[in-house]
Scaffold this active site. Structure first.
Site, PDB file in Angstrom:
ATOM      1  N   ARG A 162       0.868  -1.176   0.000  1.00  0.00           N
ATOM      2  CA  ARG A 162       0.000   0.000   0.000  1.00  0.00           C
ATOM      3  C   ARG A 162       0.905   1.226   0.000  1.00  0.00           C
ATOM      4  NH1 ARG A 162      -1.987  -3.581   3.988  1.00  0.00           N
ATOM      5  NH2 ARG A 162      -4.095  -4.390   3.530  1.00  0.00           N
ATOM      6  N   LYS A 185      -2.252  -2.770   7.782  1.00  0.00           N
ATOM      7  CA  LYS A 185      -3.527  -2.436   8.412  1.00  0.00           C
ATOM      8  C   LYS A 185      -3.726  -3.258   9.676  1.00  0.00           C
ATOM      9  CE  LYS A 185      -6.448  -0.729   4.653  1.00  0.00           C
ATOM     10  NZ  LYS A 185      -7.692  -0.972   3.884  1.00  0.00           N
ATOM     11  N   HIS A 253      -2.753   2.743  -5.981  1.00  0.00           N
ATOM     12  CA  HIS A 253      -3.320   1.496  -5.446  1.00  0.00           C
ATOM     13  C   HIS A 253      -3.532   0.473  -6.551  1.00  0.00           C
ATOM     14  CE1 HIS A 253      -4.836  -0.588  -1.959  1.00  0.00           C
ATOM     15  NE2 HIS A 253      -5.919  -0.964  -2.624  1.00  0.00           N
ATOM     16  N   ARG A 256      -0.780  -2.016  -6.752  1.00  0.00           N
ATOM     17  CA  ARG A 256      -0.907  -3.140  -5.807  1.00  0.00           C
ATOM     18  C   ARG A 256      -1.850  -4.195  -6.388  1.00  0.00           C
ATOM     19  NH1 ARG A 256      -1.130  -4.750  -0.201  1.00  0.00           N
ATOM     20  NH2 ARG A 256      -3.257  -5.134   0.540  1.00  0.00           N
ATOM     21  N   HIS A 279      -3.709  -9.395   3.550  1.00  0.00           N
ATOM     22  CA  HIS A 279      -5.155  -9.453   3.731  1.00  0.00           C
ATOM     23  C   HIS A 279      -5.496 -10.341   4.922  1.00  0.00           C
ATOM     24  CE1 HIS A 279      -6.070  -8.418  -0.762  1.00  0.00           C
ATOM     25  NE2 HIS A 279      -5.921  -7.335  -0.019  1.00  0.00           N
ATOM     26  N   TYR A 288      -9.397 -11.197  -6.834  1.00  0.00           N
ATOM     27  CA  TYR A 288      -8.499 -11.244  -7.984  1.00  0.00           C
ATOM     28  C   TYR A 288      -8.779 -12.442  -8.883  1.00  0.00           C
ATOM     29  CZ  TYR A 288      -6.140  -7.563  -5.514  1.00  0.00           C
ATOM     30  OH  TYR A 288      -5.875  -6.367  -4.879  1.00  0.00           O
TER      31      TYR A 288
END
Length: 307
Positions: A162, A185, A253, A256, A279, A288
């Site tokens: 990110r 995150k 982004h 990514r 994630h 994806y």
């Protein structure tokens, strides 16, 4: 509106938020989003009932109350995706409150989540991603700035970072080795491999950067020596995509997204890609596979004689 919330409800909300922060490691931005969503909900319930609601009355919220709140949100222009996020926060808070206060939260938990079409990632084609690495570096005449911007986008595409993660690197991360320890995150830590071109790009930037590499200082510096802002990279990419004729979706982004999609196309394992992206849920990474399936179906439609 928060003045409509009773002190007991306000204290309960604060305790729940502190638990989300401490136990689940949610980012501060997530905590503030939860605070806004729950404050809005509790304020509505107070006005709907005609007075500030303590914990007892909150335990008696019914199906009709939930429908009224959701209808109010829709009429005020809240979209399905945003309403689903708000409802998720409300349900999470009520699960916690019900366990603490000993009541049945079924009326709240049974509220149906609005249906919405999840947005698929919008990656760049492989050739465009490779060209972007070059084009971004041609947006500024200052050699060190050009090298800096190239190094950042190399990390985004080469490592799947990110932009906030790339710009959070400090001098102690240099020199960049075969891997990086990234805190993403929710304060989750992961190890990501760094491809040679990305390492070389960072090295070239550091050789040209007029500011010293200090362990506690940002690795990527702004013109005046402070921390580089995401906006600078966004502007460089906007200029580059205009020259390349790419759509507005070609953002930092998107690099990514491109990293993940191109790995998947090359046979990468979905679980491994989940780890590389940081994630928390595999379902997030599975978006994806939908992108890949869409690409394959497009090829099929164009190539099949009966397509």
């Amino acid at each position: 509106m928060s003045l409509c919330i009773s002190p007991a409800a306000r204290d309960a909300l604060q305790n729940w938020l502190e638990g989300q922060r401490a136990l689940l490691g949610h980012a501060e931005a997530t905590i503030e989003a939860y605070r806004g969503d729950l404050t809005e909900f509790l304020s509505f319930i107070s006005m709907h009932k005609g007075e500030a609601q303590g914990l007892g009355p909150l335990a008696e919220i019914g199906v009709t109350d939930m429908r009224s709140w959701m209808a109010r949100m829709r009429s005020s222009g809240v979209g399905a995706r945003s309403l689903a996020r708000k409802l998720s926060a409300v349900k999470s808070f009520y699960r916690w409150l019900a366990e603490r206060e000993g009541f049945d939260p079924t009326a709240v938990l049974s509220a149906r989540t609005p249906k919405y079409q999840r947005k698929l990632p919008r990656p760049l084609p492989e050739a465009a991603a490779a060209q972007m690495m070059v084009q971004v570096g041609e947006q500024d005449a200052r050699q060190w700035v050009s090298a800096r911007d190239t190094a950042v986008v190399m990390l985004l595409y080469g490592c799947g970072l990110r932009i906030s993660e790339a710009l959070s690197l400090t001098g102690k991360d240099a020199p960049i080795g075969p891997s990086l320890r990234i805190r993403g995150k929710g304060d989750k830590e992961r190890i990501v491999p760094v491809i040679a071109p990305a390492r070389d790009a960072v090295t070239q930037y550091l050789d040209l950067c007029p500011y010293p590499v200090e362990p506690a200082a940002p690795l990527f510096r702004a013109i005046k020596g402070g921390a580089l802002s995401p906006r600078s990279i966004q502007i460089a990419m906007a200029q580059a995509r205009a020259q390349m004729g790419l759509p507005a979706s070609a953002t930092p982004h998107a690099l990514r997204h491109s990293f993940a999609t191109h790995l998947l196309n090359a046979g990468g394992d979905l679980r491994a890609i989940q780890e590389l992206l940081g994630h928390a849920s595999l379902s997030t990474t599975q978006a994806y596979t939908a992108v890949d399936s869409a690409r394959l179906m497009e090829v099929y439609r164009k190539a099949h004689p009966r397509g």
